[in-house]
Design a protein around this motif. Sequence first.
Motif, PDB file in Angstrom:
ATOM      1  N   ALA A 159     -32.389  35.066   8.114  1.00  0.00           N
ATOM      2  CA  ALA A 159     -32.137  34.733   9.516  1.00  0.00           C
ATOM      3  C   ALA A 159     -32.028  33.225   9.703  1.00  0.00           C
ATOM      4  CB  ALA A 159     -33.247  35.303  10.399  1.00  0.00           C
ATOM      5  N   ARG A 160     -32.890  32.478   9.017  1.00  0.00           N
ATOM      6  CA  ARG A 160     -32.808  31.010   9.109  1.00  0.00           C
ATOM      7  C   ARG A 160     -31.500  30.497   8.533  1.00  0.00           C
ATOM      8  NH1 ARG A 160     -36.928  28.238   6.231  1.00  0.00           N
ATOM      9  NH2 ARG A 160     -37.264  30.113   5.047  1.00  0.00           N
ATOM     10  N   ARG A 161     -31.021  31.102   7.438  1.00  0.00           N
ATOM     11  CA  ARG A 161     -29.726  30.687   6.867  1.00  0.00           C
ATOM     12  C   ARG A 161     -28.600  30.956   7.840  1.00  0.00           C
ATOM     13  NH1 ARG A 161     -28.535  31.497   0.685  1.00  0.00           N
ATOM     14  NH2 ARG A 161     -26.544  30.984   1.597  1.00  0.00           N
ATOM     15  N   ARG A 162     -28.611  32.123   8.468  1.00  0.00           N
ATOM     16  CA  ARG A 162     -27.548  32.461   9.425  1.00  0.00           C
ATOM     17  C   ARG A 162     -27.592  31.542  10.635  1.00  0.00           C
ATOM     18  NH1 ARG A 162     -29.009  38.344   8.264  1.00  0.00           N
ATOM     19  NH2 ARG A 162     -27.539  38.884   6.629  1.00  0.00           N
ATOM     20  N   ILE A 168     -25.703  26.957  14.010  1.00  0.00           N
ATOM     21  CA  ILE A 168     -26.021  25.660  14.605  1.00  0.00           C
ATOM     22  C   ILE A 168     -25.059  24.590  14.092  1.00  0.00           C
ATOM     23  CG2 ILE A 168     -27.750  23.829  14.670  1.00  0.00           C
ATOM     24  CD1 ILE A 168     -29.876  26.109  14.700  1.00  0.00           C
ATOM     25  N   LEU A 169     -24.806  24.585  12.783  1.00  0.00           N
ATOM     26  CA  LEU A 169     -23.934  23.556  12.208  1.00  0.00           C
ATOM     27  C   LEU A 169     -22.465  23.752  12.546  1.00  0.00           C
ATOM     28  CD1 LEU A 169     -25.543  23.061   8.696  1.00  0.00           C
ATOM     29  CD2 LEU A 169     -25.591  21.485  10.638  1.00  0.00           C
ATOM     30  N   LEU A 170     -21.997  24.986  12.608  1.00  0.00           N
ATOM     31  CA  LEU A 170     -20.577  25.240  12.838  1.00  0.00           C
ATOM     32  C   LEU A 170     -20.191  25.332  14.303  1.00  0.00           C
ATOM     33  CD1 LEU A 170     -19.891  27.830   9.996  1.00  0.00           C
ATOM     34  CD2 LEU A 170     -19.367  25.377  10.027  1.00  0.00           C
ATOM     35  N   VAL A 171     -21.111  25.707  15.160  1.00  0.00           N
ATOM     36  CA  VAL A 171     -20.802  25.846  16.590  1.00  0.00           C
ATOM     37  C   VAL A 171     -21.572  24.826  17.423  1.00  0.00           C
ATOM     38  CG1 VAL A 171     -20.875  27.418  18.567  1.00  0.00           C
ATOM     39  CG2 VAL A 171     -20.310  28.303  16.305  1.00  0.00           C
ATOM     40  N   GLY A 172     -22.868  24.756  17.208  1.00  0.00           N
ATOM     41  CA  GLY A 172     -23.713  23.900  18.039  1.00  0.00           C
ATOM     42  C   GLY A 172     -23.486  22.420  17.846  1.00  0.00           C
ATOM     43  N   ALA A 199     -31.223  17.155  15.841  1.00  0.00           N
ATOM     44  CA  ALA A 199     -31.818  17.994  14.799  1.00  0.00           C
ATOM     45  C   ALA A 199     -33.292  18.300  15.023  1.00  0.00           C
ATOM     46  CB  ALA A 199     -31.640  17.328  13.446  1.00  0.00           C
ATOM     47  N   LEU A 200     -33.967  17.519  15.832  1.00  0.00           N
ATOM     48  CA  LEU A 200     -35.408  17.701  16.005  1.00  0.00           C
ATOM     49  C   LEU A 200     -35.801  19.097  16.489  1.00  0.00           C
ATOM     50  CD1 LEU A 200     -36.461  14.206  17.355  1.00  0.00           C
ATOM     51  CD2 LEU A 200     -36.648  15.108  15.033  1.00  0.00           C
ATOM     52  N   PRO A 201     -35.130  19.664  17.487  1.00  0.00           N
ATOM     53  CA  PRO A 201     -35.546  21.015  17.908  1.00  0.00           C
ATOM     54  C   PRO A 201     -35.270  22.098  16.865  1.00  0.00           C
ATOM     55  CG  PRO A 201     -34.057  20.029  19.530  1.00  0.00           C
ATOM     56  CD  PRO A 201     -34.110  19.113  18.360  1.00  0.00           C
ATOM     57  N   PHE A 202     -34.374  21.831  15.923  1.00  0.00           N
ATOM     58  CA  PHE A 202     -33.980  22.845  14.946  1.00  0.00           C
ATOM     59  C   PHE A 202     -34.594  22.609  13.572  1.00  0.00           C
ATOM     60  CE2 PHE A 202     -30.310  22.358  17.864  1.00  0.00           C
ATOM     61  CZ  PHE A 202     -30.484  23.549  18.535  1.00  0.00           C
ATOM     62  N   LYS A 203     -35.567  21.726  13.483  1.00  0.00           N
ATOM     63  CA  LYS A 203     -36.160  21.377  12.197  1.00  0.00           C
ATOM     64  C   LYS A 203     -36.721  22.613  11.495  1.00  0.00           C
ATOM     65  CE  LYS A 203     -39.556  18.573  12.501  1.00  0.00           C
ATOM     66  NZ  LYS A 203     -40.508  17.467  12.532  1.00  0.00           N
ATOM     67  N   PHE A 204     -37.342  23.520  12.243  1.00  0.00           N
ATOM     68  CA  PHE A 204     -37.932  24.708  11.619  1.00  0.00           C
ATOM     69  C   PHE A 204     -36.873  25.645  11.059  1.00  0.00           C
ATOM     70  CE2 PHE A 204     -36.942  26.235  15.805  1.00  0.00           C
ATOM     71  CZ  PHE A 204     -36.647  27.571  15.635  1.00  0.00           C
TER      72      PHE A 204
END
Length: 74
Positions: free
Chosen positions: A7-10, A15-19, A54-59
């Motif tokens: 799930a983290r990989r997806r 996040i990287l391709l859309v967000g 990137a801070l909110p998505f660090k996890f």
Amino acid sequence: MALSYKARRRWSLVILLVGLPAYIVAAVTVVNWFDRPPIAVEFLIYVVLGIVWALPFKFVFRGVGQADPDAKDQ
């Protein structure tokens, strides 16, 4: 609730391709609303915004590049 490795990989791909492109467009749009600041200030704004996204998505990104810890050895 912790996310599984898959799930983290997806989510990291989403996040990287859309967000991230959407965030870049939003950041450039907001900076363009103001009169153009000096180049050093504008550079500093973009550097700060480049780190802050990137801070909110660090996890989500933590450990994604590693091997799947739940995979069984073959």
